[in-house]
Design an enzyme around this catalytic site. Structure first.
Site, PDB file in Angstrom:
ATOM      1  N   LYS A   1       0.816  -1.215   0.000  1.00 52.06           N
ATOM      2  CA  LYS A   1       0.000   0.000   0.000  1.00 52.06           C
ATOM      3  C   LYS A   1       0.852   1.268   0.000  1.00 52.06           C
ATOM      4  CE  LYS A   1      -4.211  -1.960   1.959  1.00 52.06           C
ATOM      5  NZ  LYS A   1      -3.841  -3.367   2.190  1.00 52.06           N
TER       6      LYS A   1
HETATM    7  C1  LIG Z   1      -4.540  -4.476   1.622  1.00 52.86           C
HETATM    8  C2  LIG Z   1      -3.842  -5.772   1.650  1.00 52.86           C
HETATM    9  C3  LIG Z   1      -4.227  -6.856   0.809  1.00 52.86           C
HETATM   10  C4  LIG Z   1      -5.444  -6.791  -0.085  1.00 52.86           C
HETATM   11  O1  LIG Z   1      -5.245  -5.978  -1.216  1.00 52.86           O
HETATM   12  P1  LIG Z   1      -6.495  -5.537  -2.114  1.00 52.86           P
HETATM   13  O2  LIG Z   1      -5.961  -4.573  -3.099  1.00 52.86           O
HETATM   14  O3  LIG Z   1      -7.481  -4.915  -1.175  1.00 52.86           O
HETATM   15  O4  LIG Z   1      -7.032  -6.767  -2.746  1.00 52.86           O
HETATM   16  C5  LIG Z   1      -3.484  -8.022   0.842  1.00 52.86           C
HETATM   17  N1  LIG Z   1      -2.424  -8.140   1.662  1.00 52.86           N
HETATM   18  C6  LIG Z   1      -2.025  -7.141   2.490  1.00 52.86           C
HETATM   19  C7  LIG Z   1      -0.875  -7.367   3.385  1.00 52.86           C
HETATM   20  C8  LIG Z   1      -2.711  -5.925   2.509  1.00 52.86           C
HETATM   21  O5  LIG Z   1      -2.322  -4.943   3.336  1.00 52.86           O
END
Ligand SMILES: *Cc1c(COP(=O)(O)O)cnc(C)c1O
Length: 431
Positions: free
Chosen positions: A107
């Site tokens: 993210k």
């Molecule tokens: C947010 C997150 C996900 C999921 O990603 P999406 O784009 O919402 O499908 C998977 N793994 C981790 C560690 C995350 O922080």
């Protein structure tokens, strides 16, 4: 470049307006009016491009002329300040490590890019401050806090459920200071989210504050996630053999960015959406009926999503044709028990430590390979240190804190405790 609302009941907007609004007034997600594949030449020579050059080629059509070339390149350079290594862990299976950023989850890429777009658009007006209001169950808060830290003209207010995020995650969102404020809510993540939603509709607040959201449906968080699919491809020894990507998925933003990369010409054989028991999409692909459900708690909690908001974008890419969609997208769900077993197996076989989300991605590849062989890459979406309470007992090991965690873990937690909406409102209205 213009963006339309997937609900088709709102006017088309520019990139800038799509970023600032987040969601269209008809509550639809924004989607680009056109997607133009990149030149063959680009793919043939991709090794000669730097990551920053690749990112610029990938994103420029989606930004258009709303951010000048020089500024956009600067935003990219400030976004991609860490590596994206592809690490082989067994024959035909590698992992794309997306956790080398400041908060050690993928993210960071979307949050950093989005924060800098906001910074650029806001500088333009030298006008009223913007308040980013966001609820988090863990990883989003840290990435948004770190991404927006010190961005001028922006205040960030993060709501998180008291006692329900890991220690590392809590420190990441409560210790930065400056323009970042953390509100510790006596309640659940759903309570936090409900309060945020209420605030966005409260005219007593919106008449005096420019509120905006930083959640994953924003195009400036979604689209830059394409970058690392190209960066992974660049690293492949054998580019003739098509690759299968397995993506641990919750809200389906990350995988949807991968599918966009394929639309731009990236040679991908198949996408696998690997989920935990929150199996809305695997269920849909099997039955043809989309049934949202309340989310169930698992050890891969960043994927505990009962109504994945970006799935409609994937449907839009395939023109709502399920047959076409199923040709490109496979989806499997796995239990916590299977996930723990996979973490142990990976560790025994190769010494690699996968976090619970990455392990779900690994399981997706394994299951797919029972039918077809390919070169497979699963995404490691977070560093195992973020899920210590799961990883350490399962692998019977201790994990050292990497420098970026060490840096925050000893800092002082500063939060404001609230327990109801009225307290949030007072906080936001305080001059
Ligand atoms: C947010 C997150 C996900 C999921 O990603 P999406 O784009 O919402 O499908 C998977 N793994 C981790 C560690 C995350 O922080």
């Amino acid at each position: 470049m213009n963006y339309y609302s997937l609900n088709k009941k709102a006017p088309n907007v520019s990139f800038k307006d799509a970023v600032i609004k987040g969601l269209a007034p008809d509550k639809g997600l924004y989607f680009p009016e056109s997607i133009t594949p990149l030149a063959k030449e680009f793919f043939n020579h991709i090794e000669y491009f730097t990551n920053n050059e690749i990112a610029y080629e990938v994103i420029k059509q989606f930004v258009g002329d709303e951010i000048p070339e020089k500024e956009l390149k600067k935003i990219i350079a400030e976004t991609l300040v860490f590596d994206f290594p592809v690490v082989e862990i067994e024959k035909n299976i590698s992992t794309l490590e997306l956790f080398h950023g400041p908060t050690m989850a993928f993210k960071d890429v979307g949050a950093r890019f989005m924060a800098r777009c906001f910074g650029y658009f806001n500088k333009d007006k030298n006008s009223a401050k913007v308040t980013v209001l966001v609820a988090t169950s863990g990883d989003t808060g840290g990435a948004v806090a770190s991404g927006f830290l010190g961005v001028e003209g922006i205040d960030v207010v993060i709501l998180y459920p008291s006692g329900k995020v890991s220690e590392v995650q809590e420190k990441q969102l409560t210790s930065l200071g400056k323009n970042i404020k953390a509100l510790e809510v006596d309640g659940t993540f759903d309570d936090c989210q409900a309060m945020v939603k209420t605030a966005f509709l409260d005219t007593e607040i919106t008449s005096v504050k420019n509120l905006t959201s930083a959640n994953s449906i924003n195009v400036a968080r979604w689209l830059p996630q394409m970058f690392y699919f190209f960066i992974a491809y660049k690293q492949l020894q054998n580019k003739r053999r098509k690759v299968v990507f397995s993506i641990p998925s919750g809200n389906f933003g990350n995988i949807c960015a991968g599918i966009m990369a394929q639309q731009l010409g990236l040679p991908v054989k198949q996408f696998i959406a690997a989920t935990n028991i929150n199996d809305i999409v695997p269920n849909y692909l099997e039955t043809g009926v989309y049934t949202p459900k309340p989310s169930q708690q698992t050890i891969s909690n960043a994927m505990d999503v009962g109504d994945p908001s970006n799935f409609v974008r994937i449907q839009e890419i395939y023109k709502n044709d399920d047959t076409l969609l199923k040709q490109h997208l496979t989806s499997y769900s796995f239990t916590d028990k299977e996930t723990k077993k996979a973490m142990v197996k990976i560790n025994k076989k190769s010494g690699y430590i996968a976090d619970p989300h990455g392990a779900v991605g690994y399981l997706g590849l394994k299951k797919y390979f029972k039918k077809k062989k390919a070169q497979g890459i699963f995404l490691e979406t977070a560093h195992p240190v973020k899920f210590l309470d799961v990883v350490e007992p399962v692998l019977n090991t201790t994990i050292e804190f990497p420098p970026q965690i060490q840096e925050v873990i000893n800092k002082k937690k500063v939060s404001v405790k609230i327990s109801n909406y009225e307290e949030l409102k007072q906080f936001l209205l305080k001059p």
